[in-house]
Design a protein around this motif. Structure first.
Motif, PDB file in Angstrom:
ATOM      1  N   UNK A   1       0.836  -1.199   0.000  1.00  0.00           N
ATOM      2  CA  UNK A   1       0.000   0.000   0.000  1.00  0.00           C
ATOM      3  C   UNK A   1       0.869   1.246   0.000  1.00  0.00           C
ATOM      4  N   UNK A   2       0.494   2.217  -0.784  1.00  0.00           N
ATOM      5  CA  UNK A   2       1.263   3.449  -0.899  1.00  0.00           C
ATOM      6  C   UNK A   2       1.288   4.195   0.431  1.00  0.00           C
ATOM      7  N   UNK A   3       2.498   4.566   0.860  1.00  0.00           N
ATOM      8  CA  UNK A   3       2.649   5.354   2.072  1.00  0.00           C
ATOM      9  C   UNK A   3       2.783   4.553   3.346  1.00  0.00           C
ATOM     10  N   UNK A   4       2.760   3.212   3.259  1.00  0.00           N
ATOM     11  CA  UNK A   4       2.843   2.363   4.455  1.00  0.00           C
ATOM     12  C   UNK A   4       4.094   1.492   4.375  1.00  0.00           C
ATOM     13  N   UNK A   5       4.814   1.430   5.493  1.00  0.00           N
ATOM     14  CA  UNK A   5       5.970   0.548   5.622  1.00  0.00           C
ATOM     15  C   UNK A   5       5.794  -0.299   6.872  1.00  0.00           C
ATOM     16  N   UNK A   6       6.193  -1.561   6.786  1.00  0.00           N
ATOM     17  CA  UNK A   6       5.992  -2.462   7.925  1.00  0.00           C
ATOM     18  C   UNK A   6       7.102  -3.494   7.974  1.00  0.00           C
ATOM     19  N   UNK A   7       7.799  -3.556   9.116  1.00  0.00           N
ATOM     20  CA  UNK A   7       8.829  -4.576   9.311  1.00  0.00           C
ATOM     21  C   UNK A   7       8.185  -5.937   9.524  1.00  0.00           C
ATOM     22  N   UNK A   8       8.883  -6.989   9.130  1.00  0.00           N
ATOM     23  CA  UNK A   8       8.412  -8.351   9.368  1.00  0.00           C
ATOM     24  C   UNK A   8       8.723  -8.731  10.817  1.00  0.00           C
TER      25      UNK A   8
ATOM     26  N   UNK B   1      -7.736  -5.655   4.711  1.00  0.00           N
ATOM     27  CA  UNK B   1      -6.740  -5.001   3.858  1.00  0.00           C
ATOM     28  C   UNK B   1      -7.400  -4.349   2.642  1.00  0.00           C
ATOM     29  N   UNK B   2      -8.431  -4.981   2.112  1.00  0.00           N
ATOM     30  CA  UNK B   2      -9.150  -4.387   0.985  1.00  0.00           C
ATOM     31  C   UNK B   2      -9.832  -3.088   1.421  1.00  0.00           C
ATOM     32  N   UNK B   3     -10.434  -3.105   2.596  1.00  0.00           N
ATOM     33  CA  UNK B   3     -11.085  -1.886   3.111  1.00  0.00           C
ATOM     34  C   UNK B   3     -10.048  -0.791   3.368  1.00  0.00           C
ATOM     35  N   UNK B   4      -8.896  -1.178   3.913  1.00  0.00           N
ATOM     36  CA  UNK B   4      -7.837  -0.190   4.174  1.00  0.00           C
ATOM     37  C   UNK B   4      -7.343   0.412   2.866  1.00  0.00           C
ATOM     38  N   UNK B   5      -7.203  -0.437   1.844  1.00  0.00           N
ATOM     39  CA  UNK B   5      -6.761   0.057   0.547  1.00  0.00           C
ATOM     40  C   UNK B   5      -7.737   1.073  -0.029  1.00  0.00           C
ATOM     41  N   UNK B   6      -9.039   0.761   0.033  1.00  0.00           N
ATOM     42  CA  UNK B   6     -10.059   1.691  -0.475  1.00  0.00           C
ATOM     43  C   UNK B   6     -10.047   2.984   0.344  1.00  0.00           C
ATOM     44  N   UNK B   7      -9.864   2.865   1.653  1.00  0.00           N
ATOM     45  CA  UNK B   7      -9.839   4.040   2.531  1.00  0.00           C
ATOM     46  C   UNK B   7      -8.677   4.954   2.163  1.00  0.00           C
ATOM     47  N   UNK B   8      -7.505   4.386   1.923  1.00  0.00           N
ATOM     48  CA  UNK B   8      -6.343   5.194   1.548  1.00  0.00           C
ATOM     49  C   UNK B   8      -6.554   5.869   0.204  1.00  0.00           C
ATOM     50  N   UNK B   9      -7.162   5.150  -0.725  1.00  0.00           N
ATOM     51  CA  UNK B   9      -7.440   5.734  -2.029  1.00  0.00           C
ATOM     52  C   UNK B   9      -8.378   6.945  -1.913  1.00  0.00           C
TER      53      UNK B   9
END
Length: 379
Positions: free
Chosen positions: A304-311, A371-379
């Motif tokens: 997702x654009x603008x998000x970074x996450x360590x494993x 994750x789909x909802x988060x993606x739509x929210x960011x868009x």
């Protein structure tokens, strides 16, 4: 008036309320396994009830539970305790709070690496102490370095709290990293170490768990090793936590419990005996499920654009950096919940603004939908 409300509990309750109102909610806020408590553990509790084990017990645990805890520490951590070095309490939180309550007062300091579990600083404040929150950056894997530890210690320092694997980041300390911290602590014999190992059994990718008293045996008498049955055995509501530490500390905790909570629920103690002594093979399957969910969620977040996450190494949380989108993570989490029904916890609650904690202790279809909802929210 000295403390705040637990952000995780507040958001989780808001999600429950929305669900009760008929809203379509996906709760990724609670630190709670979605598996059922294993049957043999449930049966042990019902057997205890039916056999009349429903009365007061020893303040800090029945002998059978202490014996099971001793065996667990020896089996899993190579730590040897006697019964008078063991405490059992109504939950993991009381083990930590009790230890702080009997050892610190006004002006005493407790070092807490951050991002950190929301309750540590407020527990210290409740006991009259001062939490020294030490920021740990993503560049260090969100882990405390020896240099940062050395700089944080003062003549007022009473405790260092280490949570591995961590809530909220899932970061875990290797034995080598613990020994590097131990090198600093040896020069400060007045500082106690509290190791919160509640996520011990939830580690992935062949990571080898270690705890401070195991990695640095010479610090054994200065360490309280705390654990519980809630996360590993899906027993969050059973409220059984335990710890092993020096006899003088355990004696003080027992006295304190005698005037506050008294004993953990008797039937829950017998359930914990079954958990610790019983078949552990199911944990492998649970770990594999969590690991697959972790991979999916972290990969999806990083896409997702603008998000970074360590494993993460362990636990069941993804700690996403949303600072490129906004530094107001609390407003972001609230708006996400209101508009999409996805409940998360803002990183500011964990002393890490600009982040978001998502629990992947949920079924894969829910995670995919979230994750789909988060993606739509960011868009």
């Amino acid at each position: 008036m000295r403390i705040g409300t637990s952000a995780t509990m507040a958001i989780t309750q808001t999600a429950r309320d929305m669900h009760a109102q008929g809203r379509d909610v996906i709760s990724l806020s609670a630190g709670e396994p979605d598996f059922d408590t294993p049957e043999h553990i449930r049966l042990a509790a019902s057997d205890a009830i039916n056999s009349g084990a429903t009365r007061y017990t020893a303040v800090d645990g029945i002998p059978e539970l202490k014996s099971a805890i001793i065996d667990k520490f020896r089996r899993d951590n190579d730590l040897l305790y006697s019964a008078d070095q063991i405490t059992a309490a109504p939950g993991g939180k009381p083990v930590i709070f009790n230890a702080l309550a009997v050892t610190i007062g006004t002006g005493d300091e407790v070092i807490i690496p951050a991002p950190c579990w929301v309750s540590y600083p407020d527990m210290v404040k409740l006991c009259g102490g001062t939490p020294i929150v030490v920021p740990c950056e993503a560049s260090t894997g969100f882990k405390l370095t020896p240099t940062a530890l050395k700089a944080a210690i003062t003549p007022r320092t009473k405790w260092l709290i280490l949570n591995s694997p961590s809530n909220p980041t899932g970061a875990a300390y290797t034995a080598e990293e613990l020994r590097a911290l131990a090198d600093i602590l040896r020069s400060h014999p007045e500082v106690m170490i509290l190791c919160d190992d509640i996520y011990e059994h939830l580690v992935y990718d062949d990571f080898e768990f270690s705890t401070m008293a195991q990695a640095a045996p010479d610090l054994f008498d200065r360490t309280l090793t705390m654990n519980g049955v809630s996360k590993a055995y899906a027993m969050t509501g059973w409220r059984i936590g335990y710890g092993g530490g020096p006899k003088w500390l355990i004696d003080a905790i027992r006295k304190y419990m005698g005037q506050t909570t008294s004993n953990p629920a008797s039937m829950c103690q017998w359930a914990a005996v079954a958990a610790l002594n019983g078949d552990q093979s199911f944990l492998k399957g649970w770990r594999e499920t969590y690991s697959a969910r972790r991979d999916y969620v972290v990969t999806g977040l990083n896409a997702l654009s603008g998000i970074r996450c360590l494993m993460p190494n362990g636990a069941f949380y993804a700690f996403a950096d949303i600072s490129e989108i906004t530094l107001d993570d609390a407003a972001f989490a609230l708006k996400l919940l209101e508009e999409t029904g996805v409940a998360t916890v803002p990183g500011s609650a964990f002393h890490a603004p600009g982040h978001l904690r998502l629990s992947y202790a949920a079924a894969m279809p829910e995670l995919e939908d979230a994750l789909e909802r988060l993606s739509r929210f960011l868009t």
